[in-house]
Design a protein around this motif. Sequence first.
Motif, PDB file in Angstrom:
ATOM      1  N   PRO A 114       0.819  -1.217   0.000  1.00  0.00           N
ATOM      2  CA  PRO A 114       0.000   0.000   0.000  1.00  0.00           C
ATOM      3  C   PRO A 114       0.853   1.267   0.000  1.00  0.00           C
ATOM      4  O   PRO A 114       1.937   1.288   0.585  1.00  0.00           O
ATOM      5  N   ARG A 115       0.349   2.275  -0.687  1.00  0.00           N
ATOM      6  CA  ARG A 115       0.974   3.603  -0.645  1.00  0.00           C
ATOM      7  C   ARG A 115       0.337   4.374   0.498  1.00  0.00           C
ATOM      8  O   ARG A 115      -0.858   4.217   0.764  1.00  0.00           O
ATOM      9  N   VAL A 116       1.125   5.201   1.151  1.00  0.00           N
ATOM     10  CA  VAL A 116       0.627   6.054   2.226  1.00  0.00           C
ATOM     11  C   VAL A 116       0.855   7.491   1.785  1.00  0.00           C
ATOM     12  O   VAL A 116       1.985   7.876   1.467  1.00  0.00           O
ATOM     13  N   VAL A 117      -0.237   8.273   1.762  1.00  0.00           N
ATOM     14  CA  VAL A 117      -0.174   9.614   1.188  1.00  0.00           C
ATOM     15  C   VAL A 117      -0.933  10.602   2.071  1.00  0.00           C
ATOM     16  O   VAL A 117      -2.015  10.291   2.573  1.00  0.00           O
ATOM     17  N   GLU A 118      -0.357  11.783   2.222  1.00  0.00           N
ATOM     18  CA  GLU A 118      -1.036  12.855   2.949  1.00  0.00           C
ATOM     19  C   GLU A 118      -2.116  13.464   2.061  1.00  0.00           C
ATOM     20  O   GLU A 118      -1.845  13.870   0.931  1.00  0.00           O
ATOM     21  N   VAL A 119      -3.327  13.487   2.574  1.00  0.00           N
ATOM     22  CA  VAL A 119      -4.437  14.152   1.891  1.00  0.00           C
ATOM     23  C   VAL A 119      -5.210  14.941   2.942  1.00  0.00           C
ATOM     24  O   VAL A 119      -5.743  14.371   3.889  1.00  0.00           O
ATOM     25  N   ASP A 120      -5.239  16.245   2.765  1.00  0.00           N
ATOM     26  CA  ASP A 120      -5.976  17.139   3.649  1.00  0.00           C
ATOM     27  C   ASP A 120      -7.229  17.577   2.894  1.00  0.00           C
ATOM     28  O   ASP A 120      -7.141  18.272   1.887  1.00  0.00           O
ATOM     29  N   TRP A 121      -8.387  17.177   3.376  1.00  0.00           N
ATOM     30  CA  TRP A 121      -9.639  17.468   2.681  1.00  0.00           C
ATOM     31  C   TRP A 121      -9.881  18.961   2.521  1.00  0.00           C
ATOM     32  O   TRP A 121     -10.597  19.383   1.615  1.00  0.00           O
ATOM     33  N   MET A 122      -9.301  19.773   3.395  1.00  0.00           N
ATOM     34  CA  MET A 122      -9.550  21.215   3.339  1.00  0.00           C
ATOM     35  C   MET A 122      -8.700  21.901   2.280  1.00  0.00           C
ATOM     36  O   MET A 122      -9.010  23.020   1.889  1.00  0.00           O
ATOM     37  N   ARG A 123      -7.654  21.228   1.801  1.00  0.00           N
ATOM     38  CA  ARG A 123      -6.843  21.789   0.716  1.00  0.00           C
ATOM     39  C   ARG A 123      -7.494  21.468  -0.615  1.00  0.00           C
ATOM     40  O   ARG A 123      -8.009  20.383  -0.820  1.00  0.00           O
ATOM     41  N   LYS A 124      -7.409  22.400  -1.516  1.00  0.00           N
ATOM     42  CA  LYS A 124      -8.021  22.187  -2.830  1.00  0.00           C
ATOM     43  C   LYS A 124      -7.021  21.690  -3.857  1.00  0.00           C
ATOM     44  O   LYS A 124      -7.355  21.529  -5.015  1.00  0.00           O
ATOM     45  N   ASP A 125      -5.800  21.437  -3.452  1.00  0.00           N
ATOM     46  CA  ASP A 125      -4.758  21.032  -4.395  1.00  0.00           C
ATOM     47  C   ASP A 125      -4.247  19.614  -4.134  1.00  0.00           C
ATOM     48  O   ASP A 125      -3.075  19.346  -4.220  1.00  0.00           O
ATOM     49  N   LEU A 153     -17.268  15.739   0.580  1.00  0.00           N
ATOM     50  CA  LEU A 153     -17.994  15.615  -0.677  1.00  0.00           C
ATOM     51  C   LEU A 153     -17.158  16.102  -1.858  1.00  0.00           C
ATOM     52  O   LEU A 153     -17.110  15.458  -2.900  1.00  0.00           O
ATOM     53  N   ARG A 154     -16.452  17.222  -1.672  1.00  0.00           N
ATOM     54  CA  ARG A 154     -15.589  17.732  -2.745  1.00  0.00           C
ATOM     55  C   ARG A 154     -14.507  16.716  -3.104  1.00  0.00           C
ATOM     56  O   ARG A 154     -14.250  16.457  -4.275  1.00  0.00           O
ATOM     57  N   ILE A 155     -13.892  16.112  -2.095  1.00  0.00           N
ATOM     58  CA  ILE A 155     -12.859  15.107  -2.327  1.00  0.00           C
ATOM     59  C   ILE A 155     -13.445  13.926  -3.110  1.00  0.00           C
ATOM     60  O   ILE A 155     -12.841  13.428  -4.069  1.00  0.00           O
ATOM     61  N   LEU A 156     -14.621  13.469  -2.733  1.00  0.00           N
ATOM     62  CA  LEU A 156     -15.251  12.342  -3.405  1.00  0.00           C
ATOM     63  C   LEU A 156     -15.595  12.658  -4.863  1.00  0.00           C
ATOM     64  O   LEU A 156     -15.498  11.799  -5.729  1.00  0.00           O
TER      65      LEU A 156
END
Length: 158
Positions: A114-125, A153-156
């Motif tokens: 598995p890859r482990v990645v930082e994803v912050d839902w509040m960031r748009k990039d 919802l935006r992330i999805l």
Amino acid sequence: MEMQSEDELIRLGVSKVSIGNIDLQLDVNPLCGSGGRIWSSSVVLAGFISSNEQYLASMRSGVSVLELGAGAGVPGLVCALLGASVTLTDYDLEVLQQLRSNAQRLAFDPECQPRVVEVDWMRKDNQLLRNTHYKIIIGADITFSVEMFDHLLRILLE
């Protein structure tokens, strides 16, 4: 190899989880907040995936899976052990370190690591999510804050 007692494991920040015939020993860190624990909903989701014939067939075929708000990573790690191509995400750096440790702790086929990645839902990039198509998106107890629903919802939808 000598197994450690339950008390030693808890003191060391390790938790045992059994899902069907899959036994996991995972790093946990309650000091990381909600992402540092193993939530019962993640065990239930992993159990559902591992016992559902349709999902099992998908996992064994190497389907791409994205786990949002992975925390300790129980459902995503089970998917990877079953053969899926998994990306585990969270936003907290300490939780991401815990996820990496848990992914490395398990013996994976190199193609299913598995890859482990930082994803912050509040960031748009969040480029990762824009540049990759995932067939299955999973998450268990990933938010309790109504304010986060629009971000989720935006992330999805990305």
